[in-house]
Design a protein around this motif. Structure first.
Motif, short mmCIF file in Angstrom:
data_model
loop_
_atom_site.label_atom_id
_atom_site.label_comp_id
_atom_site.label_asym_id
_atom_site.label_seq_id
_atom_site.Cartn_x
_atom_site.Cartn_y
_atom_site.Cartn_z
N GLY A 8 1.01 -1.26 0.05
CA GLY A 8 -0.19 0.05 0.05
C GLY A 8 0.86 1.13 0.13
N ARG A 33 -1.93 -2.24 -5.08
CA ARG A 33 -2.90 -2.58 -5.44
C ARG A 33 -3.27 -1.60 -6.75
NH1 ARG A 33 -8.62 -3.17 -2.44
NH2 ARG A 33 -8.08 -0.75 -2.03
N TYR A 53 -0.04 -5.85 -6.28
CA TYR A 53 -0.18 -6.49 -5.07
C TYR A 53 -1.65 -6.29 -4.41
CZ TYR A 53 -0.56 -8.10 -0.06
OH TYR A 53 -0.98 -8.67 1.17
N GLY A 81 -4.26 -1.48 4.73
CA GLY A 81 -5.35 -1.90 5.47
C GLY A 81 -6.33 -0.98 5.11
N ILE A 82 -7.64 -1.44 5.79
CA ILE A 82 -9.09 -0.95 5.67
C ILE A 82 -9.68 -0.74 6.92
CG2 ILE A 82 -9.13 -1.58 3.12
CD1 ILE A 82 -10.97 -4.04 4.14
N ILE A 131 1.56 -2.20 10.30
CA ILE A 131 1.05 -0.90 10.85
C ILE A 131 -0.34 -1.36 11.31
CG2 ILE A 131 -0.04 1.56 10.41
CD1 ILE A 131 3.07 0.73 9.56
N SER A 132 -0.03 -1.30 12.85
CA SER A 132 -1.56 -1.56 13.73
C SER A 132 -2.25 -0.32 13.86
CB SER A 132 -1.11 -2.35 15.04
OG SER A 132 -2.10 -2.92 15.79
N ARG A 181 -2.82 9.28 14.94
CA ARG A 181 -3.85 9.94 14.11
C ARG A 181 -3.43 10.44 12.78
NH1 ARG A 181 -9.48 9.71 13.17
NH2 ARG A 181 -10.27 11.68 12.99
N THR A 184 -4.60 11.08 6.44
CA THR A 184 -4.62 10.43 5.24
C THR A 184 -6.00 10.31 4.91
OG1 THR A 184 -4.83 8.17 6.27
CG2 THR A 184 -2.41 8.91 6.04
N ARG A 185 -6.20 9.72 3.87
CA ARG A 185 -7.57 9.43 3.38
C ARG A 185 -8.38 8.67 4.45
NH1 ARG A 185 -8.69 6.46 -2.37
NH2 ARG A 185 -7.16 7.98 -2.94
N1 LIG Z 1 -4.59 7.24 8.91
C1 LIG Z 1 -4.54 6.89 10.52
O1 LIG Z 1 -4.85 7.82 11.19
C2 LIG Z 1 -4.23 5.50 10.95
C3 LIG Z 1 -4.29 5.52 12.30
C4 LIG Z 1 -4.10 3.96 12.50
C5 LIG Z 1 -3.82 3.05 11.70
N2 LIG Z 1 -3.79 3.24 10.53
C6 LIG Z 1 -3.21 2.06 9.50
O2 LIG Z 1 -2.16 2.74 8.73
C7 LIG Z 1 -2.54 1.91 7.59
C8 LIG Z 1 -2.14 2.77 6.39
O3 LIG Z 1 -3.54 3.76 6.19
P1 LIG Z 1 -3.55 5.18 5.79
O4 LIG Z 1 -3.85 5.86 6.89
O5 LIG Z 1 -2.19 5.40 5.00
O6 LIG Z 1 -4.95 5.10 4.87
P2 LIG Z 1 -5.13 5.34 3.27
O7 LIG Z 1 -4.49 6.46 2.73
O8 LIG Z 1 -6.64 4.57 3.20
O9 LIG Z 1 -4.22 3.97 2.55
C9 LIG Z 1 -4.67 2.82 2.72
C10 LIG Z 1 -3.44 2.02 1.56
O10 LIG Z 1 -3.89 0.54 1.77
C11 LIG Z 1 -4.14 0.14 0.45
N3 LIG Z 1 -4.94 -1.29 0.57
C12 LIG Z 1 -6.24 -1.20 1.18
N4 LIG Z 1 -6.81 -2.32 0.61
C13 LIG Z 1 -5.79 -3.02 0.00
C14 LIG Z 1 -5.78 -4.27 -0.64
N5 LIG Z 1 -6.78 -5.21 -0.57
N6 LIG Z 1 -4.76 -4.76 -1.32
C15 LIG Z 1 -3.61 -4.02 -1.37
N7 LIG Z 1 -3.66 -2.63 -1.04
C16 LIG Z 1 -4.80 -2.17 -0.12
C17 LIG Z 1 -4.59 1.20 -0.08
O11 LIG Z 1 -4.54 0.73 -1.60
P3 LIG Z 1 -5.58 1.44 -2.55
O12 LIG Z 1 -5.23 2.78 -3.07
O13 LIG Z 1 -5.52 0.63 -3.76
O14 LIG Z 1 -6.95 1.63 -1.88
C18 LIG Z 1 -3.78 2.17 0.27
O15 LIG Z 1 -2.48 2.10 -0.30
C19 LIG Z 1 -3.54 1.02 7.49
O16 LIG Z 1 -2.96 -0.22 7.88
C20 LIG Z 1 -4.44 1.58 8.72
O17 LIG Z 1 -5.28 0.84 9.27
C21 LIG Z 1 -4.03 4.53 9.92
#
Ligand SMILES: NC(=O)c1ccc[n+]([C@@H]2O[C@H](COP(=O)([O-])OP(=O)(O)OC[C@H]3O[C@@H](n4cnc5c(N)ncnc54)[C@H](OP(=O)(O)O)[C@@H]3O)[C@@H](O)[C@H]2O)c1
Length: 227
Positions: A8, A33, A53, A81-82, A131-132, A181, A184-185
């Motif tokens: 991701g 992906r 991936y 993650g989602i 990433i948890s 926190r 990001t999206r």
């Molecule tokens: N932002 C926060 O405040 C926060 C807090 C706690 C934990 N996290 C964790 O941080 C991690 C990254 O999140 P983010 O904040 O950067 O969110 P984000 O901007 O929504 O990015 C999520 C990433 O995961 C990828 N992804 C989702 N489903 C996938 C799949 N089936 N296969 C491959 N890639 C996939 C997305 O790819 P696509 O573009 O293809 O959808 C994107 O690259 C996640 O594990 C999330 O749970 C974030």
């Protein structure tokens, strides 16, 4: 040149990891992906390789591992993650909802880690990070709802803990990372940390990991997060 594989990496926290590691002179293997936006890809320089991936598709993980062959990788960061439909009350949660989150956030990291074990063994770093979230902490997290997401990240922490024990004999170190926190999206760009702040802290945790600190949940602030 040390190497890192990031899932991701096309946006959000993953993209920032790719930016910081390429800037630090690492070879970055992006497991995406959705492909990088052209301007992001161009800004990352030459030391980046991109694979398709999809965490929901076992075959894409196996195909990527096959193409990597036995190539050594120092650090693997499972970031993809989602967290859809966070406000669902218990009675609205379906098996499909639960399964999608658990497959993406918990099973896919374990599956990918198992496929990349030979690469990690061959690398010098031997670090598996994922990433948890603070949402995984039964002790600290007080917000309502997010049933499946919380369960998936708590289970992810146990997977990493488990691997820290199972793979200790060949020197593998694991860490579950709490990004805070982050803007990001996923957070609706409403976090109190920029991706730069969060990722530079998490890179510090990865760089300072030792066999004694392996298997724990660490925050971007380098503090242990209680289970
Ligand atoms: N932002 C926060 O405040 C926060 C807090 C706690 C934990 N996290 C964790 O941080 C991690 C990254 O999140 P983010 O904040 O950067 O969110 P984000 O901007 O929504 O990015 C999520 C990433 O995961 C990828 N992804 C989702 N489903 C996938 C799949 N089936 N296969 C491959 N890639 C996939 C997305 O790819 P696509 O573009 O293809 O959808 C994107 O690259 C996640 O594990 C999330 O749970 C974030």
């Amino acid at each position: 040149m040390p190497s890192v594989l990031i899932t991701g990496a096309n946006r959000g926290i993953g993209l920032e990891f790719a930016r910081q590691y390429t800037a630090a002179g690492w070879q970055v293997i992006a497991a995406n992906r959705t492909p990088f936006a052209p301007k992001d890809f161009a800004s990352l320089g030459y030391d980046i390789v991109e694979f398709r991936y999809d965490a929901m598709d076992d075959k894409s993980a196996a195909a990527m591992a096959g193409r990597l062959g036995g190539r050594p990788i120092d650090v693997v960061i499972i970031n993809a993650g989602i967290s859809p439909d966070e406000d669902l009350p218990p009675e609205a949660i379906t098996p499909e909802h639960w399964q999608k989150i658990m497959l993406t956030n918990t099973f896919a990291p374990l599956h990918l880690a198992s496929l990349l074990e030979p690469n990690l063994r061959a690398g010098d770093g031997k670090v598996l990070a994922a990433i948890s979230s603070l949402a995984a902490s039964a002790t600290l997290y007080k917000l309502p709802r997010q049933f499946a997401y919380r369960a998936s990240k708590a289970a992810l922490n146990q997977v990493l803990r488990n691997l820290s024990i199972d793979w200790r004999d060949w020197g593998c170190m694991t860490v579950a990372l709490r990004p805070g926190r982050v803007q990001t999206r996923m957070s609706g760009f409403a976090g109190d940390l920029t991706p730069e702040q969060s990722v530079s802290g998490m890179r510090e945790v990865i760089a300072s990991l030792t066999p004694t600190t392996s298997g724990l949940h660490y925050g971007y602030d380098c503090q242990v997060v209680p289970w």
